[in-house]
Design a protein around this motif. Structure first.
Motif, mmCIF file in Angstrom:
data_model
loop_
_atom_site.group_PDB
_atom_site.id
_atom_site.type_symbol
_atom_site.label_atom_id
_atom_site.label_comp_id
_atom_site.label_asym_id
_atom_site.label_seq_id
_atom_site.Cartn_x
_atom_site.Cartn_y
_atom_site.Cartn_z
ATOM 1 N N GLY A 1 0.881 -1.391 0.138
ATOM 2 C CA GLY A 1 0.020 0.080 -0.100
ATOM 3 C C GLY A 1 0.884 1.243 -0.121
ATOM 4 N N GLN A 2 2.080 1.226 0.680
ATOM 5 C CA GLN A 2 2.784 2.396 0.823
ATOM 6 C C GLN A 2 3.475 2.331 -0.540
ATOM 7 N N PHE A 3 3.840 1.714 -1.140
ATOM 8 C CA PHE A 3 4.375 1.792 -2.466
ATOM 9 C C PHE A 3 3.289 2.263 -3.480
ATOM 10 N N GLY A 4 2.159 1.944 -3.649
ATOM 11 C CA GLY A 4 1.222 2.462 -4.289
ATOM 12 C C GLY A 4 0.775 3.731 -3.979
ATOM 13 N N VAL A 5 0.885 4.313 -2.709
ATOM 14 C CA VAL A 5 0.780 5.727 -2.381
ATOM 15 C C VAL A 5 1.766 6.735 -3.054
ATOM 16 N N ALA A 6 3.317 6.197 -2.977
ATOM 17 C CA ALA A 6 4.424 6.752 -3.649
ATOM 18 C C ALA A 6 4.167 6.870 -4.771
ATOM 19 N N LEU A 7 3.515 5.877 -5.740
ATOM 20 C CA LEU A 7 3.554 6.054 -6.993
ATOM 21 C C LEU A 7 2.482 7.255 -7.338
ATOM 22 N N THR A 8 1.507 7.249 -6.586
ATOM 23 C CA THR A 8 0.290 8.145 -6.922
ATOM 24 C C THR A 8 0.955 9.646 -6.672
ATOM 25 N N VAL A 9 1.675 9.673 -5.769
ATOM 26 C CA VAL A 9 2.480 10.945 -5.534
ATOM 27 C C VAL A 9 3.082 11.245 -6.595
ATOM 28 N N PHE A 10 3.946 10.489 -6.905
ATOM 29 C CA PHE A 10 4.838 10.858 -8.136
ATOM 30 C C PHE A 10 4.050 11.114 -9.687
ATOM 31 N N THR A 11 2.838 10.547 -9.594
ATOM 32 C CA THR A 11 2.039 10.901 -10.614
ATOM 33 C C THR A 11 1.528 12.342 -10.554
ATOM 34 N N ALA A 12 1.123 12.884 -9.540
ATOM 35 C CA ALA A 12 0.621 14.192 -9.314
ATOM 36 C C ALA A 12 1.819 15.152 -9.728
ATOM 37 N N TRP A 13 2.995 14.824 -9.062
ATOM 38 C CA TRP A 13 4.229 15.533 -9.377
ATOM 39 C C TRP A 13 4.631 15.664 -11.054
ATOM 40 N N ALA A 14 4.488 14.663 -11.633
ATOM 41 C CA ALA A 14 4.946 14.615 -13.075
ATOM 42 C C ALA A 14 3.782 15.292 -13.636
ATOM 43 N N ALA A 15 2.225 15.001 -13.436
ATOM 44 C CA ALA A 15 1.450 15.914 -14.233
ATOM 45 C C ALA A 15 1.520 17.404 -14.121
ATOM 46 N N LEU A 16 1.911 17.588 -12.863
ATOM 47 C CA LEU A 16 2.027 19.389 -12.660
ATOM 48 C C LEU A 16 3.097 19.960 -13.432
ATOM 49 N N TRP A 17 4.098 19.250 -13.695
ATOM 50 C CA TRP A 17 5.365 19.849 -14.426
ATOM 51 C C TRP A 17 5.366 19.615 -16.023
ATOM 52 N N ILE A 18 4.393 18.477 -16.463
ATOM 53 C CA ILE A 18 3.948 18.561 -17.847
ATOM 54 C C ILE A 18 2.971 19.354 -18.163
#
Length: 281
Positions: A89-106
């Motif tokens: 579950g923690q690995f999945g949460v970290a992946l969603t945070v990375f997704t939001a970070w990447a979407a912001l800069w794109i």
């Protein structure tokens, strides 16, 4: 997997992942005001979506959907799994945070952001926020699928017999001649109205004393737990083999002191050590 273990926060994560997947098909570039020689490129620019850019597709949309799937699967598993030293579950949460970070800069780096990028960023933020806030906020910890109201057990002797061991079923012992409550039938050759001699093994005092000294046989019954409780293996291992969820009926097949040997729907058996507050069917 136990679907009833999912919470409202998991529902938010699932909804955000669906919205993120839909956003990948929307135009990634806005319809800029084109004129002159560049006008012929406007229509082609508006049809570009995330599937035309491998970097945006994998770092935002696919990564977000995978992160949501990992979170939901980890919630439904009876035992936590680890990936690279982290809980699944923690690995999945970290992946969603990375997704939001990447979407912001794109979105920031795009000269003309379309609906695909804007909705994708909003979905990624909701996805990451739901994944982080679910263990912290009590309203998001509420079960997504409410537990069904248990049926009230019918009085003894009333209602149809649904089967041995099912909640509400009546466990009836075979009552023979001399059993308390049975009608005494005259034996053949005996005048009508004359009472037969008392049977020492059934209705007599000796039979009553023997029956009182006999051990009480355990009858299997169905039960439900008020809160999620672990089910341990019969070999005494410290790690639980399953988790009993509220709103689901389980079959108690044996009693060991204060503990119960319970059987899940998939046929696994284990020891339920905490039996306080259970509801019998």
């Amino acid at each position: 997997m136990n679907i009833r273990s999912l919470t409202r926060g998991d529902g938010v994560v699932i909804g955000a992942a669906v919205l993120l997947f839909i956003a990948s098909f929307l135009p990634a570039a806005g319809s800029s005001a084109c004129s002159g020689p560049l006008a012929k490129y406007c229509e082609a620019q508006g049809s570009v979506n995330a599937w035309d850019s491998v970097a945006a597709l994998m770092t935002v949309y696919v990564a977000g959907v995978i992160g949501a799937a990992i979170i939901v699967v980890s919630r439904a598993l009876p035992q936590p799994r680890k990936v690279a030293g982290l809980d699944l579950g923690q690995f999945g949460v970290a992946l969603t945070v990375f997704t939001a970070w990447a979407a912001l800069w794109i979105l920031i780096g795009s000269p003309s952001a379309g609906a695909g990028l804007i909705i994708g960023l909003l979905a990624a933020l909701i996805l990451a926020g739901g994944a982080i806030a679910t263990p912290l906020l009590p309203p998001l910890k509420v079960a997504l699928i409410g537990a069904p109201k248990p049926q009230a057990a019918a009085p003894y002797g009333a209602g149809p017999n649904p089967g041995y061991g099912y909640p509400g079923a009546q466990q009836q012992a075979s009552q023979g001649y001399g059993y308390p409550g049975t009608q005494q039938q005259p034996q053949g050759g005996q005048p009508h109205g004359q009472q037969a001699p008392a049977d020492a093994t059934g209705g007599g005092p000796a039979g009553a004393g023997a029956a009182a000294g006999a051990p009480v046989e355990f009858a299997p019954f169905w039960f439900a737990v008020p809160v999620a409780r672990p089910l341990y293996g019969e070999d005494g291992a410290p790690a639980p083999i399953a988790e009993l969820a509220p709103g689901t009926w389980y079959l108690a097949v044996e009693q060991r002191g204060q503990a119960l040997i319970a059987q899940t729907q998939d046929g696994r058996r284990g020891v339920l050590q905490d039996t306080t507050g259970i509801q019998r069917g």
